[in-house]
Design a protein around this motif. Structure first.
Motif, short mmCIF file in Angstrom:
data_model
loop_
_atom_site.label_atom_id
_atom_site.label_comp_id
_atom_site.label_asym_id
_atom_site.label_seq_id
_atom_site.Cartn_x
_atom_site.Cartn_y
_atom_site.Cartn_z
N GLY A 1 -3.16 -1.05 2.98
CA GLY A 1 -3.23 0.25 2.31
C GLY A 1 -2.41 0.29 1.04
N LEU A 2 -1.16 -0.21 1.12
CA LEU A 2 -0.31 -0.17 -0.07
C LEU A 2 -0.81 -1.12 -1.15
CD1 LEU A 2 3.24 -0.08 1.60
CD2 LEU A 2 1.99 1.81 0.55
N GLY A 3 -1.31 -2.28 -0.74
CA GLY A 3 -1.76 -3.26 -1.73
C GLY A 3 -3.12 -2.94 -2.29
N THR A 4 -4.05 -2.51 -1.44
CA THR A 4 -5.43 -2.27 -1.88
C THR A 4 -5.63 -0.86 -2.41
OG1 THR A 4 -6.24 -3.86 -0.24
CG2 THR A 4 -7.83 -2.32 -1.15
N LEU A 5 -5.17 0.12 -1.64
CA LEU A 5 -5.43 1.50 -2.01
C LEU A 5 -4.57 1.96 -3.18
CD1 LEU A 5 -7.09 3.96 -1.20
CD2 LEU A 5 -5.23 4.65 0.31
N PHE A 6 -3.28 1.61 -3.13
CA PHE A 6 -2.37 2.08 -4.17
C PHE A 6 -1.97 1.00 -5.17
CE2 PHE A 6 -1.69 5.02 -0.60
CZ PHE A 6 -1.92 6.22 -1.25
N ASP B 1 3.26 -7.21 -4.31
CA ASP B 1 3.66 -7.76 -3.01
C ASP B 1 5.12 -7.45 -2.69
OD1 ASP B 1 1.16 -8.76 -2.55
OD2 ASP B 1 1.62 -10.78 -3.26
N SER B 2 5.98 -7.50 -3.72
CA SER B 2 7.40 -7.23 -3.49
C SER B 2 7.61 -5.79 -3.03
CB SER B 2 8.20 -7.49 -4.77
OG SER B 2 7.70 -6.70 -5.85
N SER B 3 6.86 -4.87 -3.62
CA SER B 3 6.97 -3.46 -3.22
C SER B 3 6.41 -3.23 -1.83
CB SER B 3 6.22 -2.57 -4.22
OG SER B 3 6.77 -2.71 -5.52
N VAL B 4 5.35 -3.96 -1.49
CA VAL B 4 4.78 -3.84 -0.15
C VAL B 4 5.78 -4.33 0.89
CG1 VAL B 4 2.98 -4.68 1.39
CG2 VAL B 4 2.40 -4.04 -0.95
N ASN B 5 6.41 -5.47 0.62
CA ASN B 5 7.40 -6.01 1.56
C ASN B 5 8.60 -5.06 1.68
OD1 ASN B 5 5.92 -8.32 2.11
ND2 ASN B 5 6.82 -9.47 0.43
N LEU B 6 8.99 -4.45 0.56
CA LEU B 6 10.09 -3.48 0.59
C LEU B 6 9.73 -2.29 1.47
CD1 LEU B 6 12.80 -2.39 -0.46
CD2 LEU B 6 11.58 -1.45 -2.43
N SER B 7 8.51 -1.80 1.34
CA SER B 7 8.07 -0.66 2.14
C SER B 7 8.04 -1.01 3.62
CB SER B 7 6.68 -0.20 1.68
OG SER B 7 6.69 0.14 0.31
N VAL B 8 7.54 -2.20 3.93
CA VAL B 8 7.50 -2.63 5.33
C VAL B 8 8.92 -2.77 5.88
CG1 VAL B 8 6.87 -4.52 6.88
CG2 VAL B 8 5.28 -3.77 5.11
N GLY B 9 9.85 -3.25 5.04
CA GLY B 9 11.24 -3.35 5.46
C GLY B 9 11.84 -2.00 5.78
#
Length: 323
Positions: A270-275, A279-287
Motif C-alpha cells: 500500500g505504501l509503495g504502490t498506492l502512495f 523503500d526507506s520510508s516504507v521500512n521506517l513505517s513498518v518499524g
C-alpha cells in the motif's frame, strides 16, 4: 493515492505479495526460537551459506559431467543439509554454553557462516541458465485462479504453517517449548528435556532458513552471491513479534504470526504502490508499526496491573475499616 485506486485491489495485492513472503518460512523457525525465550540472528547467514553451497556444488557436479537432474537433486539435498547442520551447531553451542546469551552465540555464528560463504565464492555472482536449475523459479510462479494470480509459495507456506500450528498448540511436545520459555528451570525439574528440545528447535530454524534460501534464489533469476539475504533475520523477527512471540518466551500464536506476515506485506504494498513511498520510508513505517505493536500491549498490561493493585488495596482498606 486516488489516481491509483484501481491498483490497490485484492487481485493485485495477492499477486504482489511474492517478494514479501520470501522470509515467511524463516519466520516459522524464528517463532520456535522466540517461544524458547532465545534469539537467533544467524538465520539469514544460514540461508545464504545454504544456497552458496547449493550453487558451488551444482557447478562442480555439472562441470564434472554429471546429469543435470541428478546434480540438481544432490545440490538441493546439500542445501537443506547445510541448514540443518548450521542449526545443529547453534543448538549445541547454546545448550553447552549457558552462561552466554543465545544472541551473542548466534552473532558469532552469523559472522562465521557469512564469512564461510565469502570464502567459497568471494565477490563472485554465480548464475545458472540451464532449464534444470530454473526449476527453482517455479517456486515463485503464479497459479491462475481466474481473476486472481496466486503465488505458489502462499499455499506452500500455509501447509507449513498448519503443521507448526498443530505442533505448537495441539501436541504436548510443542507445548513443552512454551513451558521452557516460561521457566526453563521448572520445565527441567518437571522432566522436560530442555537441551534436547532447544537443539531440535535450532535445527528446524536452520532448515526453514535453507528453504527460504531456495525461494530467494528462485526469485532472483537463479543468481547466488555471498551477501544475499543480509538482515533477513530482522524481517523474520518483525513478523513473529506482533504475533505474540517475544524474547521473554513462553507465549505466541502461529495464527497471529501468519496474520502479521500478511499485514506487513499489505502495508508495504500500500505504501509503495498506492502512495509511492520510497523503500526507506516504507521500512521506517513498518518499524513504527512494529514498535507500536510491542509498546501498546505492554502499556495496556501495565495499566491493567496497576488498576488491579489499586483495586486490591482499596478492598483491603475497606476490609480493615469494616473490622
Amino acid at each position: 493515492g486516488l489516481s491509483k485506486k484501481d491498483v490497490f485491489n485484492f487481485a493485485n495485492i495477492v499477486r504482489s505479495l511474492r517478494p514479501y513472503m520470501l522470509y515467511s518460512f524463516m519466520t516459522l523457525g524464528m517463532m520456535l526460537i522466540l517461544a524458547l525465550g532465545d534469539m537467533d540472528i544467524s538465520v539469514g547467514a544460514i540461508a545464504t551459506l545454504s544456497v552458496v553451497v547449493l550453487a558451488v556444488l551444482y557447478r562442480a557436479l555439472t562441470n564434472g559431467g554429471m546429469a543435470l537432474p541428478v546434480a540438481f537433486a544432490i545440490s538441493i539435498a546439500a542445501c537443506l543439509l547445510v541448514g540443518v547442520v548450521c542449526g545443529l551447531i547453534n543448538g549445541i553451542l547454546v545448550t553447552q554454553f549457558k552462561e552466554l546469551f543465545p544472541m551473542i552465540i548466534t552473532l558469532a555464528t552469523q559472522l562465521f557462516f557469512r564469512g564461510f560463504s565469502f570464502l567459497l565464492i568471494g565477490g563472485e555472482t554465480i548464475t545458472f541458465k540451464d532449464d534444470t536449475f530454473k526449476l527453482l523459479k517455479e517456486l515463485n510462479s503464479l497459479i491462475d485462479l481466474g481473476a486472481i494470480k496466486l503465488p505458489v509459495m502462499i499455499p506452500i507456506f500455509f501447509a507449513f504453517a498448519i503443521v507448526f500450528f498443530i505442533w505448537l498448540h495441539l501436541i504436548p511436545s510443542g507445548r513443552r517449548i512454551f513451558a521452557i520459555g516460561t521457566n526453563p528451570v521448572a520445565a527441567r525439574f518437571s522432566g522436560v528435556r530442555v537441551d534436547r528440545i532447544k537443539v531440535i528447535c535450532y535445527v528446524i530454524a536452520g532448515l526453514t532458513s535453507a528453504i527460504t534460501g531456495l525461494f530467494f534464489v528462485g526469485a532472483t533469476s537463479s543468481s547466488v552471491k555471498a551477501d544475499i539475504m543480509d538482515g533477513y533475520h530482522m524481517y523474520a523477527i518483525a513478523a513473529a513479534v506482533p504475533g505474540g512471540f517475544s524474547t521473554d518466551g513462553g507465549k505466541g500464536s502461529v495464527i497471529g504470526a501468519v496474520i502479521s506476515l500478511f499485514i506487513f506485506g499489505i502495508v508495504k504494498i500500500g505504501l509503495g504502490t498506492l502512495f509511492g513511498f520510497a523503500d526507506s520510508s516504507v521500512n521506517l513505517s513498518v518499524g513504527v508499526i512494529l514498535i507500536l505493536s510491542v509498546l501498546i500491549p505492554n502499556i495496556a498490561q501495565d495499566v491493567k496491573n496497576k488498576n488491579r493493585v489499586r483495586r486490591q488495596r482499596a478492598e483491603a482498606a475497606a476490609a480493615k475499616k469494616a473490622a
